[in-house]
Design a protein around this motif. Structure first.
Motif, PDB file in Angstrom:
ATOM      1  N   SER A 103       0.836  -1.195   0.000  1.00  0.00           N
ATOM      2  CA  SER A 103       0.000   0.000   0.000  1.00  0.00           C
ATOM      3  C   SER A 103       0.874   1.250   0.000  1.00  0.00           C
ATOM      4  O   SER A 103       0.470   2.306   0.477  1.00  0.00           O
ATOM      5  CB  SER A 103      -0.930   0.001   1.217  1.00  0.00           C
ATOM      6  N   TYR A 104       2.074   1.113  -0.542  1.00  0.00           N
ATOM      7  CA  TYR A 104       3.030   2.218  -0.618  1.00  0.00           C
ATOM      8  C   TYR A 104       3.947   1.987  -1.817  1.00  0.00           C
ATOM      9  O   TYR A 104       4.022   0.869  -2.360  1.00  0.00           O
ATOM     10  CB  TYR A 104       3.862   2.314   0.675  1.00  0.00           C
ATOM     11  N   VAL A 105       4.635   3.033  -2.229  1.00  0.00           N
ATOM     12  CA  VAL A 105       5.507   2.928  -3.402  1.00  0.00           C
ATOM     13  C   VAL A 105       6.562   4.028  -3.339  1.00  0.00           C
ATOM     14  O   VAL A 105       6.345   5.087  -2.731  1.00  0.00           O
ATOM     15  CB  VAL A 105       4.676   3.038  -4.701  1.00  0.00           C
ATOM     16  N   PHE A 106       7.719   3.756  -3.950  1.00  0.00           N
ATOM     17  CA  PHE A 106       8.805   4.718  -4.056  1.00  0.00           C
ATOM     18  C   PHE A 106       9.062   5.045  -5.521  1.00  0.00           C
ATOM     19  O   PHE A 106       8.777   4.240  -6.419  1.00  0.00           O
ATOM     20  CB  PHE A 106      10.115   4.154  -3.494  1.00  0.00           C
ATOM     21  N   ALA A 107       9.647   6.213  -5.764  1.00  0.00           N
ATOM     22  CA  ALA A 107      10.125   6.574  -7.103  1.00  0.00           C
ATOM     23  C   ALA A 107      11.296   7.534  -6.950  1.00  0.00           C
ATOM     24  O   ALA A 107      11.424   8.235  -5.939  1.00  0.00           O
ATOM     25  CB  ALA A 107       9.010   7.228  -7.921  1.00  0.00           C
ATOM     26  N   THR A 108      12.157   7.544  -7.942  1.00  0.00           N
ATOM     27  CA  THR A 108      13.242   8.529  -7.992  1.00  0.00           C
ATOM     28  C   THR A 108      13.194   9.223  -9.341  1.00  0.00           C
ATOM     29  O   THR A 108      12.750   8.651 -10.346  1.00  0.00           O
ATOM     30  CB  THR A 108      14.622   7.886  -7.797  1.00  0.00           C
ATOM     31  N   LEU A 109      13.679  10.454  -9.353  1.00  0.00           N
ATOM     32  CA  LEU A 109      13.727  11.244 -10.578  1.00  0.00           C
ATOM     33  C   LEU A 109      15.127  11.819 -10.735  1.00  0.00           C
ATOM     34  O   LEU A 109      15.591  12.597  -9.897  1.00  0.00           O
ATOM     35  CB  LEU A 109      12.700  12.381 -10.525  1.00  0.00           C
ATOM     36  N   GLU A 110      15.804  11.406 -11.810  1.00  0.00           N
ATOM     37  CA  GLU A 110      17.132  11.927 -12.132  1.00  0.00           C
ATOM     38  C   GLU A 110      16.983  12.996 -13.201  1.00  0.00           C
ATOM     39  O   GLU A 110      16.341  12.780 -14.233  1.00  0.00           O
ATOM     40  CB  GLU A 110      18.022  10.802 -12.643  1.00  0.00           C
ATOM     41  N   ARG A 111      17.575  14.163 -12.970  1.00  0.00           N
ATOM     42  CA  ARG A 111      17.458  15.274 -13.903  1.00  0.00           C
ATOM     43  C   ARG A 111      18.215  14.999 -15.199  1.00  0.00           C
ATOM     44  O   ARG A 111      19.261  14.353 -15.187  1.00  0.00           O
ATOM     45  CB  ARG A 111      18.019  16.551 -13.268  1.00  0.00           C
ATOM     46  N   LEU A 112      17.680  15.533 -16.270  1.00  0.00           N
ATOM     47  CA  LEU A 112      18.403  15.494 -17.530  1.00  0.00           C
ATOM     48  C   LEU A 112      19.492  16.561 -17.504  1.00  0.00           C
ATOM     49  O   LEU A 112      19.258  17.677 -17.035  1.00  0.00           O
ATOM     50  CB  LEU A 112      17.452  15.752 -18.700  1.00  0.00           C
ATOM     51  N   PRO A 113      20.680  16.269 -17.966  1.00  0.00           N
ATOM     52  CA  PRO A 113      21.765  17.251 -17.958  1.00  0.00           C
ATOM     53  C   PRO A 113      21.357  18.535 -18.686  1.00  0.00           C
ATOM     54  O   PRO A 113      20.733  18.491 -19.755  1.00  0.00           O
ATOM     55  CB  PRO A 113      22.897  16.536 -18.702  1.00  0.00           C
ATOM     56  N   GLY A 114      21.666  19.656 -18.061  1.00  0.00           N
ATOM     57  CA  GLY A 114      21.404  20.938 -18.698  1.00  0.00           C
ATOM     58  C   GLY A 114      20.009  21.466 -18.512  1.00  0.00           C
ATOM     59  O   GLY A 114      19.686  22.546 -19.016  1.00  0.00           O
ATOM     60  N   THR A 115      19.140  20.757 -17.762  1.00  0.00           N
ATOM     61  CA  THR A 115      17.755  21.229 -17.580  1.00  0.00           C
ATOM     62  C   THR A 115      17.576  22.007 -16.285  1.00  0.00           C
ATOM     63  O   THR A 115      16.492  22.499 -16.008  1.00  0.00           O
ATOM     64  CB  THR A 115      16.775  20.049 -17.591  1.00  0.00           C
ATOM     65  N   ALA A 116      18.637  22.113 -15.476  1.00  0.00           N
ATOM     66  CA  ALA A 116      18.545  22.855 -14.221  1.00  0.00           C
ATOM     67  C   ALA A 116      19.828  23.635 -14.025  1.00  0.00           C
ATOM     68  O   ALA A 116      20.778  23.517 -14.815  1.00  0.00           O
ATOM     69  CB  ALA A 116      18.316  21.893 -13.048  1.00  0.00           C
ATOM     70  N   ASP A 117      19.876  24.455 -12.995  1.00  0.00           N
ATOM     71  CA  ASP A 117      21.102  25.162 -12.674  1.00  0.00           C
ATOM     72  C   ASP A 117      22.218  24.150 -12.433  1.00  0.00           C
ATOM     73  O   ASP A 117      21.978  23.002 -12.034  1.00  0.00           O
ATOM     74  CB  ASP A 117      20.917  26.011 -11.417  1.00  0.00           C
ATOM     75  N   THR A 118      23.459  24.583 -12.641  1.00  0.00           N
ATOM     76  CA  THR A 118      24.597  23.671 -12.562  1.00  0.00           C
ATOM     77  C   THR A 118      24.648  22.933 -11.236  1.00  0.00           C
ATOM     78  O   THR A 118      24.885  21.731 -11.191  1.00  0.00           O
ATOM     79  CB  THR A 118      25.912  24.458 -12.755  1.00  0.00           C
ATOM     80  N   ASP A 119      24.369  23.647 -10.133  1.00  0.00           N
ATOM     81  CA  ASP A 119      24.471  23.007  -8.829  1.00  0.00           C
ATOM     82  C   ASP A 119      23.302  22.080  -8.533  1.00  0.00           C
ATOM     83  O   ASP A 119      23.302  21.374  -7.530  1.00  0.00           O
ATOM     84  CB  ASP A 119      24.594  24.047  -7.719  1.00  0.00           C
ATOM     85  N   GLU A 120      22.275  22.078  -9.384  1.00  0.00           N
ATOM     86  CA  GLU A 120      21.138  21.189  -9.169  1.00  0.00           C
ATOM     87  C   GLU A 120      21.157  19.980 -10.097  1.00  0.00           C
ATOM     88  O   GLU A 120      20.364  19.062  -9.928  1.00  0.00           O
ATOM     89  CB  GLU A 120      19.819  21.951  -9.357  1.00  0.00           C
ATOM     90  N   ASP A 121      22.043  19.987 -11.100  1.00  0.00           N
ATOM     91  CA  ASP A 121      22.085  18.859 -12.019  1.00  0.00           C
ATOM     92  C   ASP A 121      22.505  17.577 -11.310  1.00  0.00           C
ATOM     93  O   ASP A 121      21.994  16.494 -11.599  1.00  0.00           O
ATOM     94  CB  ASP A 121      23.065  19.147 -13.163  1.00  0.00           C
ATOM     95  N   ASP A 122      23.435  17.682 -10.367  1.00  0.00           N
ATOM     96  CA  ASP A 122      24.025  16.517  -9.744  1.00  0.00           C
ATOM     97  C   ASP A 122      23.262  16.129  -8.486  1.00  0.00           C
ATOM     98  O   ASP A 122      23.822  16.081  -7.393  1.00  0.00           O
ATOM     99  CB  ASP A 122      25.496  16.798  -9.421  1.00  0.00           C
ATOM    100  N   ARG A 123      21.975  15.887  -8.630  1.00  0.00           N
ATOM    101  CA  ARG A 123      21.141  15.447  -7.520  1.00  0.00           C
ATOM    102  C   ARG A 123      19.921  14.740  -8.083  1.00  0.00           C
ATOM    103  O   ARG A 123      19.579  14.883  -9.256  1.00  0.00           O
ATOM    104  CB  ARG A 123      20.741  16.612  -6.616  1.00  0.00           C
ATOM    105  N   PHE A 124      19.258  13.981  -7.249  1.00  0.00           N
ATOM    106  CA  PHE A 124      18.033  13.307  -7.681  1.00  0.00           C
ATOM    107  C   PHE A 124      16.963  13.501  -6.622  1.00  0.00           C
ATOM    108  O   PHE A 124      17.246  13.845  -5.471  1.00  0.00           O
ATOM    109  CB  PHE A 124      18.284  11.821  -7.964  1.00  0.00           C
TER     110      PHE A 124
END
Length: 479
Positions: free
Chosen positions: A146-167
């Protein structure tokens, strides 16, 4: 941590991965422990298709983790977290709709694995729609998980430089698994376990008890209640005074729609940390606590706008009695009816003191399962107007929530009621609310909330109420 809906959480373009809990049939064991009162009532109430099998009752969280996703270490961290919290490895269901017996099966630690399903890159709207569907599909109390997890990895170049290297990590679960306080623990625990898997740095999570054991003990303790118990007397008086139901919102909220309609939502920052500290000091000088001060402002706003002599609502209170439950996942929630006398005074200190007395008077009602009280009274207790307060400043790693972009999430709701959440965090005080989506409620609910906020700020300035609302700001009746 701000409570919001997934629709309001920032989602970049990227690659979504679902992390699905799985268990072999041979790993399940029959478990004689009963469900808690509130869990069983939730199962019975949502067993019909009218309620969408409970899919409008999930809670969750979203938070960011620095660095690229290490899939294997993340998978192991999730499995360890599932091992830590027994409700994630257990399932209670009804043998047949409404009147069936309740049956539980539980898997041992190590009996649940997590399987990743990785998707193609997608735009933010597609990802958000997919997450909403994922949570709605998995967060029914009538199936496991009755629960679920998900992760989202950013596409390179779609966010500020310091936010690209995070999920980003997303987690959603049916209310039978978690409550509002459980939600704010998730980011720290999963992050700590992931860091330990990745670097070997010890997570140092303290031991927790099982909510399943809590529910069984709760039933044993409540079985001997009778209709002369203090909690029953408190609720009996409330229901009598309110026409047989819990208190309603003090202004009109429009007619109940013939078909289920998603509710309107509102979220605001009411205080920064300095303002919250100043308001807290005013409450202490009045001889009471922060929540009593909030209720005093709600009461004064109600009196000004409606002329009412009482402010009535229902306030949740946690039932985590003892350190073993402090970090447990579960639905540790009791309810207390609030009846604040507004007559004979216009002073903050007097109303705040009265609110503090009322919170003490109704303490017993929050310690007894309200479902059990409803059984004794022969009336289901289903709140119509709720004002919730949580102080989460001292939750582990709470100071990191802004850096992690951490949010508590709640599902869409289709009920005809008003819920208000007041949360004190290291950043200040956040208010979020949900209410019917019609022109009457859309005018009246923000009207009361706005005036309450103004009164809280006036208290901070000079500990007195010096102004009155615009006479033209009268409640809408829809006529």
């Amino acid at each position: 941590m701000e409570f919001t809906e997934l629709a309001d959480y920032r989602i970049p373009a990227g690659v979504l991965t679902e992390w699905l809990p799985c268990a072999a049939e041979d790993d399940w064991r029959e478990d004689p422990r009963p469900a808690s009162y509130i869990h069983e009532a939730h199962l019975r109430r949502t067993s019909g298709t009218r309620y969408g099998a409970g899919r409008e009752s999930w809670l969750g969280t979203a938070f960011e983790v620095a660095g690229p996703l290490d899939a294997e270490h993340f998978r192991r961290a999730l499995q360890r977290w599932i091992d830590r919290h027994e409700p994630l490895r257990s399932h209670a269901h009804l043998t047949e709709e409404q009147r069936g017996d309740l049956v539980r099966r539980t898997a041992p630690p190590g009996g649940v694995s997590v399987r990743p399903i990785r998707h193609d890159p997608a735009d933010p709207d597609t990802i958000r729609d997919h997450l909403l569907g994922l949570f709605d599909d998995y967060t029914t109390p009538h199936m496991w998980p009755s629960y679920v997890f998900a992760t989202l990895e950013r596409l390179p170049g779609t966010a500020d430089t310091d936010e690209d290297d995070r999920f980003t990590v997303f987690f959603g679960a049916d209310h039978s698994v978690i409550d509002g306080y459980s939600v704010v623990l998730v980011a720290h625990e999963i992050s700590a376990l992931y860091e330990e898997e990745r670097t070997g740095y010890a997570a140092d999570l303290f031991p927790v008890g099982s909510y399943i054991d809590f529910g069984a003990a709760e039933r044993d303790e409540s079985a001997h209640l009778d209709d002369d118990h203090e909690a029953v007397r408190i609720w009996r008086r409330t229901l009598t005074d309110c026409g047989g139901e819990p208190p309603a919102f003090p202004l009109p909220i429009g007619q109940r729609p013939p078909h289920a309609t998603p509710q309107q939502r509102l979220a605001e920052r009411w205080f920064d940390d300095d303002e919250a500290t100043a308001f807290s000091a005013c409450c202490r000088r009045a001889g009471t606590g922060f929540f009593a001060g909030v209720l005093a402002c709600f009461g004064r706003a109600t009196a000004e706008i409606t002329g009412a002599e009482r402010f009535r609502t229902v306030a949740p209170a946690h039932t985590r009695a003892g350190p073993i439950w402090a970090g447990s996942l579960g639905w540790f929630v009791g309810l207390r009816p609030i009846d604040l006398d507004l007559t004979g005074t216009t002073e903050f200190t007097t109303l705040a003191a009265r609110a503090g007395d009322e919170l003490r008077r109704t303490r017993a009602s929050a310690r007894v399962p309200f479902v059990r009280v409803g059984e004794l009274l022969g009336v289901p207790i289903r709140p119509r107007f709720v004002v919730s307060y949580m102080d989460v400043r001292f939750v582990p790693m709470a100071a990191q929530w802004p850096e992690w972009n951490a949010r508590a999430l709640r599902s869409r709701s289709f009920t005809h009621d008003v819920y208000v959440w007041i949360n004190r965090t290291p950043e200040g005080v956040n208010m979020s609310a949900r209410f019917p989506d019609n022109t009457v409620a859309d005018e009246n609910v923000p009207l009361l909330l706005s005036r309450t906020r103004e009164l809280m700020h006036e208290v901070v300035v000079d500990e007195a109420w010096t102004s009155h609302p615009d006479p033209s700001a009268v409640p809408s009746t829809g006529e």
